[in-house]
Motif scaffolding. Structure first.
Motif, PDB file in Angstrom:
ATOM      1  N   THR A 293       0.853  -1.182   0.000  1.00  0.00           N
ATOM      2  CA  THR A 293       0.000   0.000   0.000  1.00  0.00           C
ATOM      3  C   THR A 293       0.891   1.235   0.000  1.00  0.00           C
ATOM      4  O   THR A 293       2.095   1.165   0.293  1.00  0.00           O
ATOM      5  N   LEU A 294       0.305   2.383  -0.293  1.00  0.00           N
ATOM      6  CA  LEU A 294       1.058   3.625  -0.303  1.00  0.00           C
ATOM      7  C   LEU A 294       1.691   3.896   1.059  1.00  0.00           C
ATOM      8  O   LEU A 294       2.831   4.358   1.161  1.00  0.00           O
ATOM      9  N   GLU A 295       0.949   3.561   2.105  1.00  0.00           N
ATOM     10  CA  GLU A 295       1.424   3.819   3.471  1.00  0.00           C
ATOM     11  C   GLU A 295       2.659   2.986   3.817  1.00  0.00           C
ATOM     12  O   GLU A 295       3.414   3.335   4.734  1.00  0.00           O
ATOM     13  N   GLN A 296       2.867   1.880   3.129  1.00  0.00           N
ATOM     14  CA  GLN A 296       4.022   1.017   3.404  1.00  0.00           C
ATOM     15  C   GLN A 296       5.299   1.493   2.727  1.00  0.00           C
ATOM     16  O   GLN A 296       6.383   1.006   3.047  1.00  0.00           O
ATOM     17  N   LEU A 297       5.186   2.412   1.807  1.00  0.00           N
ATOM     18  CA  LEU A 297       6.362   2.857   1.070  1.00  0.00           C
ATOM     19  C   LEU A 297       7.126   3.886   1.903  1.00  0.00           C
ATOM     20  O   LEU A 297       6.560   4.856   2.390  1.00  0.00           O
ATOM     21  N   PRO A 298       8.415   3.695   2.050  1.00  0.00           N
ATOM     22  CA  PRO A 298       9.197   4.577   2.925  1.00  0.00           C
ATOM     23  C   PRO A 298       9.564   5.896   2.268  1.00  0.00           C
ATOM     24  O   PRO A 298       9.548   6.043   1.040  1.00  0.00           O
ATOM     25  N   LEU A 299       9.882   6.893   3.093  1.00  0.00           N
ATOM     26  CA  LEU A 299      10.535   8.094   2.605  1.00  0.00           C
ATOM     27  C   LEU A 299      11.910   7.703   2.072  1.00  0.00           C
ATOM     28  O   LEU A 299      12.500   6.709   2.497  1.00  0.00           O
ATOM     29  N   TRP A 300      12.412   8.517   1.137  1.00  0.00           N
ATOM     30  CA  TRP A 300      13.724   8.203   0.562  1.00  0.00           C
ATOM     31  C   TRP A 300      14.426   9.494   0.236  1.00  0.00           C
ATOM     32  O   TRP A 300      13.818  10.437  -0.274  1.00  0.00           O
ATOM     33  N   GLY A 301      15.718   9.577   0.525  1.00  0.00           N
ATOM     34  CA  GLY A 301      16.476  10.787   0.287  1.00  0.00           C
ATOM     35  C   GLY A 301      17.122  10.823  -1.083  1.00  0.00           C
ATOM     36  O   GLY A 301      17.269   9.812  -1.762  1.00  0.00           O
ATOM     37  N   PHE A 302      17.516  12.032  -1.496  1.00  0.00           N
ATOM     38  CA  PHE A 302      18.278  12.183  -2.728  1.00  0.00           C
ATOM     39  C   PHE A 302      19.134  13.435  -2.641  1.00  0.00           C
ATOM     40  O   PHE A 302      18.943  14.278  -1.754  1.00  0.00           O
ATOM     41  N   ASP A 303      20.074  13.557  -3.576  1.00  0.00           N
ATOM     42  CA  ASP A 303      21.003  14.675  -3.608  1.00  0.00           C
ATOM     43  C   ASP A 303      20.365  15.859  -4.314  1.00  0.00           C
ATOM     44  O   ASP A 303      20.358  15.945  -5.549  1.00  0.00           O
ATOM     45  N   GLY A 304      19.836  16.779  -3.552  1.00  0.00           N
ATOM     46  CA  GLY A 304      19.169  17.935  -4.117  1.00  0.00           C
ATOM     47  C   GLY A 304      20.104  18.908  -4.811  1.00  0.00           C
ATOM     48  O   GLY A 304      19.659  19.714  -5.639  1.00  0.00           O
ATOM     49  N   SER A 305      21.400  18.835  -4.535  1.00  0.00           N
ATOM     50  CA  SER A 305      22.337  19.736  -5.199  1.00  0.00           C
ATOM     51  C   SER A 305      22.500  19.385  -6.672  1.00  0.00           C
ATOM     52  O   SER A 305      22.977  20.207  -7.462  1.00  0.00           O
ATOM     53  N   SER A 306      22.097  18.180  -7.053  1.00  0.00           N
ATOM     54  CA  SER A 306      22.183  17.754  -8.447  1.00  0.00           C
ATOM     55  C   SER A 306      20.893  18.020  -9.225  1.00  0.00           C
ATOM     56  O   SER A 306      20.831  17.739 -10.431  1.00  0.00           O
ATOM     57  N   THR A 307      19.878  18.530  -8.533  1.00  0.00           N
ATOM     58  CA  THR A 307      18.582  18.788  -9.182  1.00  0.00           C
ATOM     59  C   THR A 307      18.113  20.228  -8.970  1.00  0.00           C
ATOM     60  O   THR A 307      16.936  20.531  -9.154  1.00  0.00           O
ATOM     61  N   LEU A 308      19.027  21.100  -8.581  1.00  0.00           N
ATOM     62  CA  LEU A 308      18.723  22.511  -8.279  1.00  0.00           C
ATOM     63  C   LEU A 308      17.697  22.642  -7.156  1.00  0.00           C
ATOM     64  O   LEU A 308      16.857  23.548  -7.164  1.00  0.00           O
ATOM     65  N   GLN A 309      17.799  21.769  -6.167  1.00  0.00           N
ATOM     66  CA  GLN A 309      16.877  21.826  -5.035  1.00  0.00           C
ATOM     67  C   GLN A 309      17.594  21.933  -3.694  1.00  0.00           C
ATOM     68  O   GLN A 309      16.952  21.903  -2.649  1.00  0.00           O
ATOM     69  N   ALA A 310      18.921  22.054  -3.718  1.00  0.00           N
ATOM     70  CA  ALA A 310      19.689  22.214  -2.481  1.00  0.00           C
ATOM     71  C   ALA A 310      21.096  22.668  -2.839  1.00  0.00           C
ATOM     72  O   ALA A 310      21.544  22.538  -3.982  1.00  0.00           O
ATOM     73  N   GLU A 311      21.799  23.205  -1.839  1.00  0.00           N
ATOM     74  CA  GLU A 311      23.206  23.560  -1.990  1.00  0.00           C
ATOM     75  C   GLU A 311      24.069  22.347  -1.664  1.00  0.00           C
ATOM     76  O   GLU A 311      23.660  21.452  -0.912  1.00  0.00           O
ATOM     77  N   GLY A 312      25.273  22.325  -2.225  1.00  0.00           N
ATOM     78  CA  GLY A 312      26.154  21.184  -2.020  1.00  0.00           C
ATOM     79  C   GLY A 312      26.548  20.951  -0.572  1.00  0.00           C
ATOM     80  O   GLY A 312      26.767  19.815  -0.149  1.00  0.00           O
ATOM     81  N   HIS A 313      26.619  22.020   0.212  1.00  0.00           N
ATOM     82  CA  HIS A 313      27.022  21.877   1.613  1.00  0.00           C
ATOM     83  C   HIS A 313      25.905  21.338   2.493  1.00  0.00           C
ATOM     84  O   HIS A 313      26.138  20.979   3.653  1.00  0.00           O
TER      85      HIS A 313
END
Length: 345
Positions: free
Chosen positions: A34-54
């Motif tokens: 089910t949707l509720e069973q799917l975990p959160l998952w991280g990613f590198d936002g600095s490679s998608t213009l969504q975060a700074e590298g630091h």
């Protein structure tokens, strides 16, 4: 236990048009999760213009899931991008701010071009093919080529297998240009399915060595059509009550909010909404019965049914974000008093 291939899909931080991104994780479940069973998952936002590298961590929060017919035990997982706390929506997360209404129905008509070697599919190496005219809803090799129909048919099957409410396909006015339609009940649901249909098309064409060009006027200032994403919409009140007075008040509200609509209807719309090729100028608002050159086309069925039913906003373009488009349409409609609210006031 079965190993499932979960493709986490999200929108990146590129502007003015975000790109779709995806990565796969393998998880074991006893039965289809089910949707509720799917975990959160991280990613590198600095490679998608969504975060700074630091400080590059961003979080993917599953919000919808669809069977993936292209993979054994595959699941397409649509995600919202969250801040590192996993709770706060990221500034690029337009889904989190959508004005949602389960009673609002949206039908999006997605136009696009197939491109091969930097030119629309079927165009000669230099110059142009025969003028547009026979390509719209065309059939036969000289009109649609030898591969486009195979792709759109496969895309149709993938969408239907995923549970996406894909409603049809057709060759469009320019050579190499096609359209598919997605309909959804609920503004968020409709927009989710449009983004997922786009993802499936982009992924599918990888194996054919063909690109999808979503730009609204890829051939520039030429006598070739641009690409739109016409937005057909209705609310429960429009379908059940409606009326000419309400309709006219709604059109006045759309005219008053012209700039707000154009701002979110897709970049470079001034290149497409020129008043040519059945488009209204981007800086003028108009409506008309069965008028393909108006900002909003009013179907004969709407008028014949006592000004009840759906309307078609022809201004959104092929690059538009359906979350923002649906939200702006609903925001404008919600500013118009209904007979009940007017009486209460």
């Amino acid at each position: 236990m079965t190993k499932y291939k979960l493709e986490y899909i999200w929108l990146d931080g590129y502007k003015p048009t975000p790109n779709l991104r995806g990565k796969t994780t393998i998880k074991e479940f006893e039965i289809y999760p089910t949707l509720e069973q799917l975990p959160l998952w991280g990613f590198d936002g600095s490679s998608t213009l969504q975060a700074e590298g630091h400080s590059s961590d961003c979080v993917l929060k599953p919000v919808a899931m669809y069977p993936d017919a292209a993979r054994k035990n595959g699941i397409l997982v649509l995600c919202e991008v969250m801040m590192p706390d996993g709770v706060t929506p990221h500034p690029t997360n337009t889904r989190a701010t959508i004005l949602d209404d389960e009673g609002a129905w949206f039908g999006f008509e997605q136009e696009y071009f197939f491109y091969k070697n930097g030119r629309p599919l079927g165009f000669p190496d230099s110059g142009y093919p025969a003028p547009q005219g026979p390509y719209y809803t065309g059939v036969g090799y000289k009109h649609v080529g030898d591969i486009a129909r195979q792709i759109v048919e496969e895309h149709l099957d993938l969408c239907l297998a995923a549970g996406i409410n894909h409603e049809g396909i057709n060759a469009e006015v320019a050579k190499g240009q096609w359209e598919f339609q997605v309909f959804g009940k609920g503004s968020r649901t409709a927009a989710d399915q449009m983004w997922m249909a786009r993802y499936l098309m982009l992924r599918l064409t990888e194996k054919y060595g063909i690109d999808i060009e979503f730009h609204c006027k890829p051939l520039g200032d030429t006598d070739w059509n641009g690409s739109g994403m016409h937005c057909n919409f209705s609310t429960a009140y429009m379908r059940e009550v409606g009326g000419k007075e309400y309709f006219e008040a709604m059109m006045k509200a759309f005219e008053a909010n012209l700039d707000d609509h154009i701002a979110v209807y897709g970049p470079d719309n001034h290149m497409r909404l020129t008043g040519k090729h059945e488009t209204a100028p981007w800086n003028k608002f108009s409506y008309g019965i069965a008028d393909r050159g108006a900002s909003i086309r009013v179907p004969h069925s709407f008028v014949n049914n006592g000004y009840k039913g759906y309307l078609e906003d022809r201004r959104p373009n092929s690059q538009g974000d359906p979350y923002q488009i649906a939200s702006q349409v609903l925001k404008t409609i919600s500013s118009v008093p209904t007979s009940k609210s007017a009486a209460a006031a």
